[in-house]
Design an enzyme around this catalytic site. Structure first.
Site, PDB file in Angstrom:
ATOM      1  N   ASP A 283       4.466  55.122  83.703  1.00  0.00           N
ATOM      2  CA  ASP A 283       5.212  55.507  84.906  1.00  0.00           C
ATOM      3  C   ASP A 283       4.577  56.690  85.640  1.00  0.00           C
ATOM      4  O   ASP A 283       5.064  57.108  86.691  1.00  0.00           O
ATOM      5  CB  ASP A 283       6.677  55.820  84.555  1.00  0.00           C
ATOM      6  CG  ASP A 283       7.407  54.579  84.072  1.00  0.00           C
ATOM      7  OD1 ASP A 283       6.884  53.467  84.261  1.00  0.00           O
ATOM      8  OD2 ASP A 283       8.501  54.718  83.478  1.00  0.00           O
TER       9      ASP A 283
ATOM     10  N   ARG B 153       8.781  38.187  83.497  1.00  0.00           N
ATOM     11  CA  ARG B 153       9.254  39.518  83.072  1.00  0.00           C
ATOM     12  C   ARG B 153      10.006  39.347  81.773  1.00  0.00           C
ATOM     13  O   ARG B 153      11.232  39.299  81.741  1.00  0.00           O
ATOM     14  CB  ARG B 153      10.191  40.071  84.132  1.00  0.00           C
ATOM     15  CG  ARG B 153       9.550  40.222  85.504  1.00  0.00           C
ATOM     16  CD  ARG B 153       9.180  41.644  85.750  1.00  0.00           C
ATOM     17  NE  ARG B 153      10.353  42.469  85.575  1.00  0.00           N
ATOM     18  CZ  ARG B 153      11.220  42.714  86.546  1.00  0.00           C
ATOM     19  NH1 ARG B 153      11.058  42.223  87.717  1.00  0.00           N
ATOM     20  NH2 ARG B 153      12.248  43.490  86.314  1.00  0.00           N
TER      21      ARG B 153
ATOM     22  N   CYS C 170      13.209  37.783  88.420  1.00  0.00           N
ATOM     23  CA  CYS C 170      12.784  37.843  87.023  1.00  0.00           C
ATOM     24  C   CYS C 170      13.094  36.548  86.281  1.00  0.00           C
ATOM     25  O   CYS C 170      14.125  35.946  86.494  1.00  0.00           O
ATOM     26  CB  CYS C 170      13.535  38.982  86.359  1.00  0.00           C
ATOM     27  SG  CYS C 170      13.383  39.058  84.598  1.00  0.00           S
TER      28      CYS C 170
ATOM     29  N   ARG D  55      15.132  55.171  94.756  1.00  0.00           N
ATOM     30  CA  ARG D  55      15.733  54.594  93.545  1.00  0.00           C
ATOM     31  C   ARG D  55      15.640  55.579  92.387  1.00  0.00           C
ATOM     32  O   ARG D  55      16.474  55.543  91.485  1.00  0.00           O
ATOM     33  CB  ARG D  55      14.968  53.329  93.118  1.00  0.00           C
ATOM     34  CG  ARG D  55      15.166  52.157  93.997  1.00  0.00           C
ATOM     35  CD  ARG D  55      14.384  51.004  93.461  1.00  0.00           C
ATOM     36  NE  ARG D  55      14.653  50.885  92.019  1.00  0.00           N
ATOM     37  CZ  ARG D  55      14.128  49.959  91.247  1.00  0.00           C
ATOM     38  NH1 ARG D  55      13.301  49.079  91.750  1.00  0.00           N
ATOM     39  NH2 ARG D  55      14.418  49.901  89.982  1.00  0.00           N
TER      40      ARG D  55
ATOM     41  N   LYS E 110      16.110  59.428  85.053  1.00  0.00           N
ATOM     42  CA  LYS E 110      16.550  58.123  85.551  1.00  0.00           C
ATOM     43  C   LYS E 110      16.645  57.095  84.417  1.00  0.00           C
ATOM     44  O   LYS E 110      17.651  56.404  84.270  1.00  0.00           O
ATOM     45  CB  LYS E 110      15.575  57.621  86.611  1.00  0.00           C
ATOM     46  CG  LYS E 110      15.703  56.140  86.906  1.00  0.00           C
ATOM     47  CD  LYS E 110      14.510  55.630  87.694  1.00  0.00           C
ATOM     48  CE  LYS E 110      14.370  54.140  87.670  1.00  0.00           C
ATOM     49  NZ  LYS E 110      13.387  53.584  86.788  1.00  0.00           N
ATOM     50  N   ASN E 111      15.584  56.985  83.630  1.00  0.00           N
ATOM     51  CA  ASN E 111      15.571  55.903  82.647  1.00  0.00           C
ATOM     52  C   ASN E 111      16.495  56.152  81.458  1.00  0.00           C
ATOM     53  O   ASN E 111      16.796  55.227  80.701  1.00  0.00           O
ATOM     54  CB  ASN E 111      14.132  55.592  82.201  1.00  0.00           C
ATOM     55  CG  ASN E 111      13.382  54.869  83.308  1.00  0.00           C
ATOM     56  OD1 ASN E 111      14.002  54.327  84.241  1.00  0.00           O
ATOM     57  ND2 ASN E 111      12.056  54.860  83.248  1.00  0.00           N
TER      58      ASN E 111
HETATM   59  C1  EPZ Z   1      11.085  50.664  80.859  1.00  0.00           C
HETATM   60  O1  EPZ Z   1      10.991  49.315  81.284  1.00  0.00           O
HETATM   61  C2  EPZ Z   1      11.206  51.511  82.113  1.00  0.00           C
HETATM   62  N1  EPZ Z   1      12.369  51.072  82.862  1.00  0.00           N
HETATM   63  C3  EPZ Z   1       9.957  51.384  82.971  1.00  0.00           C
HETATM   64  O2  EPZ Z   1      10.074  52.384  83.954  1.00  0.00           O
HETATM   65  C4  EPZ Z   1       8.711  51.712  82.132  1.00  0.00           C
HETATM   66  O3  EPZ Z   1       7.552  51.401  82.880  1.00  0.00           O
HETATM   67  C5  EPZ Z   1       8.684  50.885  80.847  1.00  0.00           C
HETATM   68  O4  EPZ Z   1       9.933  51.053  80.121  1.00  0.00           O
HETATM   69  C6  EPZ Z   1       7.562  51.291  79.897  1.00  0.00           C
HETATM   70  O5  EPZ Z   1       7.660  52.654  79.576  1.00  0.00           O
HETATM   71  C7  EPZ Z   1      13.572  51.494  82.504  1.00  0.00           C
HETATM   72  O6  EPZ Z   1      13.742  52.262  81.562  1.00  0.00           O
HETATM   73  C8  EPZ Z   1      14.704  51.015  83.313  1.00  0.00           C
HETATM   74  P1  EPZ Z   1       9.284  47.623  78.170  1.00  0.00           P
HETATM   75  P2  EPZ Z   1      11.164  48.146  80.220  1.00  0.00           P
HETATM   76  O7  EPZ Z   1      10.267  46.670  77.634  1.00  0.00           O
HETATM   77  O8  EPZ Z   1      12.086  48.622  79.153  1.00  0.00           O
HETATM   78  C9  EPZ Z   1       6.577  43.729  77.400  1.00  0.00           C
HETATM   79  C10 EPZ Z   1       9.903  53.268  86.143  1.00  0.00           C
HETATM   80  O9  EPZ Z   1       8.968  53.413  86.953  1.00  0.00           O
HETATM   81  N2  EPZ Z   1       7.833  43.104  76.928  1.00  0.00           N
HETATM   82  O10 EPZ Z   1       8.958  48.838  77.367  1.00  0.00           O
HETATM   83  O11 EPZ Z   1      11.529  46.929  80.939  1.00  0.00           O
HETATM   84  C11 EPZ Z   1       6.606  43.963  78.906  1.00  0.00           C
HETATM   85  O12 EPZ Z   1       6.224  42.813  79.615  1.00  0.00           O
HETATM   86  C12 EPZ Z   1      10.044  51.997  85.357  1.00  0.00           C
HETATM   87  O13 EPZ Z   1      10.771  54.127  85.984  1.00  0.00           O
HETATM   88  C13 EPZ Z   1       7.793  41.887  76.306  1.00  0.00           C
HETATM   89  O14 EPZ Z   1       6.735  41.277  76.158  1.00  0.00           O
HETATM   90  O15 EPZ Z   1       9.695  48.058  79.636  1.00  0.00           O
HETATM   91  C14 EPZ Z   1       5.657  45.128  79.052  1.00  0.00           C
HETATM   92  O16 EPZ Z   1       4.347  44.665  79.103  1.00  0.00           O
HETATM   93  C15 EPZ Z   1       9.036  51.026  85.738  1.00  0.00           C
HETATM   94  N3  EPZ Z   1       8.962  41.335  75.863  1.00  0.00           N
HETATM   95  C16 EPZ Z   1       5.841  45.926  77.743  1.00  0.00           C
HETATM   96  O17 EPZ Z   1       6.466  45.020  76.832  1.00  0.00           O
HETATM   97  C17 EPZ Z   1      10.152  41.974  76.001  1.00  0.00           C
HETATM   98  O18 EPZ Z   1      11.172  41.422  75.586  1.00  0.00           O
HETATM   99  C18 EPZ Z   1       6.708  47.170  77.849  1.00  0.00           C
HETATM  100  O19 EPZ Z   1       7.941  46.823  78.474  1.00  0.00           O
HETATM  101  C19 EPZ Z   1      10.185  43.206  76.629  1.00  0.00           C
HETATM  102  C20 EPZ Z   1       9.007  43.779  77.090  1.00  0.00           C
END
Ligand code: EPZ
Length: 432
Positions: free
Chosen positions: A307, A122, A117, A399, A22-23
């Site tokens: 995840d 977020r 968001c 989803r 998915k991701n």
């Molecule tokens: C991806 O989300 C995945 N989603 C999520 O999967 C997954 O939990 C996550 O990566 C972590 O592995 C998709 O790929 C669509 P991040 P993403 O940016 O990219 C902070 C699932 O269940 N952060 O790696 O949005 C953030 O708040 C979903 O399939 C910032 O501070 O996650 C978090 O604490 C849920 N600033 C951490 O980094 C930013 O600009 C990791 O977020 C971006 C993120």
């Protein structure tokens, strides 16, 4: 309103075929926007997040043809607009990838903020930092993120991410592919889907090196051309079925996977007393003995994936002894715990840590999914519980899990779908 009714308490036996990730899919489909020509994408999972992504592309002017259940051809030669629909884009967190893709190819993008968001709650500050370092102007106005360049093309640059972010790494990578000159992303995330996106883009003519390490180097190219690409198997879907058999007992063959991607999950399950036999692209997972306690801390890849945190917590509810689960990626990922408690689980959450005291058994109950992986955890708990559970809000589960009901039935689970009067609740984008 759709619900799953599960009669729990029986072990799982049989084979399960894992779908495309998915991701990876929700990034690769937006990345197709950058390609001048037809890209054929194989191993596309049939899940509602993918359907949404394809609809968004279609609205922008992409020509999309379903070749078969898991293969699509996307032609983005004649994109009409760089502004996404609010209605569609706000429903899916991954719509942020449209910014990198549109900005990279056309020098401009207007994308609705994902549902509920904002930058405070977020954050996408690291995405924005990347785009601005590449020379874009980014403003948020009227619920949309507007990103633009002065002369239609970004300029390569060095970007150091302050947090390891999957989304920011992939988004900046897309934006930089057609930038003028070289880009280096440091402190990049290393998840398998990052390597997959880089491989997809490279197969369309990009020049990206180092994906899967913390330094990614991108040499800008003038255009991407069409090609064919197959998405990797879903690490988390595979891990979810492994967790399910860990909870219920039994033996299943998890097929069409990359065993290396599963190491972080396999290691933890083995520690808990689950037997895992590795073959070329399958894992044989067996649990006969009682489950043992384990401590789990979520970390960016190659650490234990966030995840899988809800699913492993559901399994630990049935382990002998007290386990500690620490969520170190997201702030608020224990919302499902109250539902597990309704089934008899003993869990105390204090901020980022859950203390899970193993119980002899769980009991079926009416329960409600609050997001995708939370939903998967409830399915696992219900499969292992004594008696009947009725899970509502299963649209969250759909989803990200292709045909979960069919796949579980093939493993001998007693699960059925019931439709009741009433509307399915509108999905919140949450962290999906
Ligand atoms: C991806 O989300 C995945 N989603 C999520 O999967 C997954 O939990 C996550 O990566 C972590 O592995 C998709 O790929 C669509 P991040 P993403 O940016 O990219 C902070 C699932 O269940 N952060 O790696 O949005 C953030 O708040 C979903 O399939 C910032 O501070 O996650 C978090 O604490 C849920 N600033 C951490 O980094 C930013 O600009 C990791 O977020 C971006 C993120």
């Amino acid at each position: 309103m759709t619900k799953y009714v599960i009669q729990g308490g029986s072990p799982l036996f049989g084979e399960v075929n894992i779908s495309g990730a998915k991701n990876a899919a929700v990034a690769i489909i937006p990345a197709a926007l950058m390609v001048d020509g037809v890209c054929r994408i194989e191993n596309v999972p049939q899940i509602s997040d993918v359907t949404l992504c394809l609809k968004i592309l279609e609205q922008l002017g992409a020509n999309i043809r379903a070749v078969n259940r898991h293969t699509v051809e996307i032609d983005c030669t004649h994109i009409r607009s760089t502004r996404t629909s609010y209605e569609l884009a706000r429903k899916i967190r991954a719509s942020y990838y449209l910014i990198g893709a549109l900005l990279g190819r056309f020098g401009q993008a207007e994308v609705a903020m994902p549902g509920g968001c904002n930058f405070g709650v977020r954050p996408i500050d690291q995405h924005v930092k990347g785009f601005t370092t590449l020379g874009a102007k980014v403003v948020v106005e009227g619920g949309f993120i507007h990103a633009s360049t002065e002369n239609g093309r970004l300029k390569g640059a060095n970007i150091y991410l302050d947090v390891v972010s999957v989304g920011a790494t992939m988004n900046i990578m897309m934006a930089a592919v057609m930038a003028e000159g070289n880009t280096v992303i440091e402190n990049a995330a290393k998840e398998p889907h990052i390597v997959d996106l880089a491989n997809f883009l490279n197969s369309m003519g990009a020049n990206i090196r180092g994906a899967g390490t913390d330094t990614i180097k991108i040499q800008g190219v003038d255009r991407l051309r069409g090609g064919s690409y197959a998405i990797i198997p879903d690490q988390i879907e595979a891990g979810t079925y492994m967790a399910a058999v860990a909870a219920t007992g039994g033996q299943i063959l998890v097929k069409n996977i990359i065993p290396k991607h599963m190491d972080c999950i396999t290691a933890k399950l083995v520690e808990m007393g689950v037997e895992v036999e590795e073959h070329e692209d399958t894992l044989l997972v067996r649990r006969n003995a009682p489950l043992q306690k384990a401590n789990v801390k979520t970390l960016p890849y190659p650490g234990f994936p966030t995840d899988m945190q809800p699913q492993i917590t559901a399994v630990l509810c049935l382990a002998q002894g007290t386990s500690l689960v620490t969520e170190s990626v997201w702030n608020n990922r224990y919302r499902y715990v109250d539902e597990l408690k309704r089934m008899g689980a003993s869990i105390q959450v204090d901020d980022k840590t859950a203390v899970v005291e193993g119980v002899d058994h769980l009991t079926g109950a009416p329960i409600q999914a609050c997001d995708l992986r939370a939903g998967a955890a409830l399915v696992i708990a219900a499969l292992a519980a004594k008696g009947e559970s009725e899970i509502s809000c299963v649209q969250y589960i759909e989803r990200g899990y292709e045909d979960i009901v069919g796949k579980l039935r093939a493993l001998g689970a007693n699960i059925r779908v019931v439709e009741e009067p009433g509307e399915n609740e509108e999905l919140e984008a949450h962290i999906g």
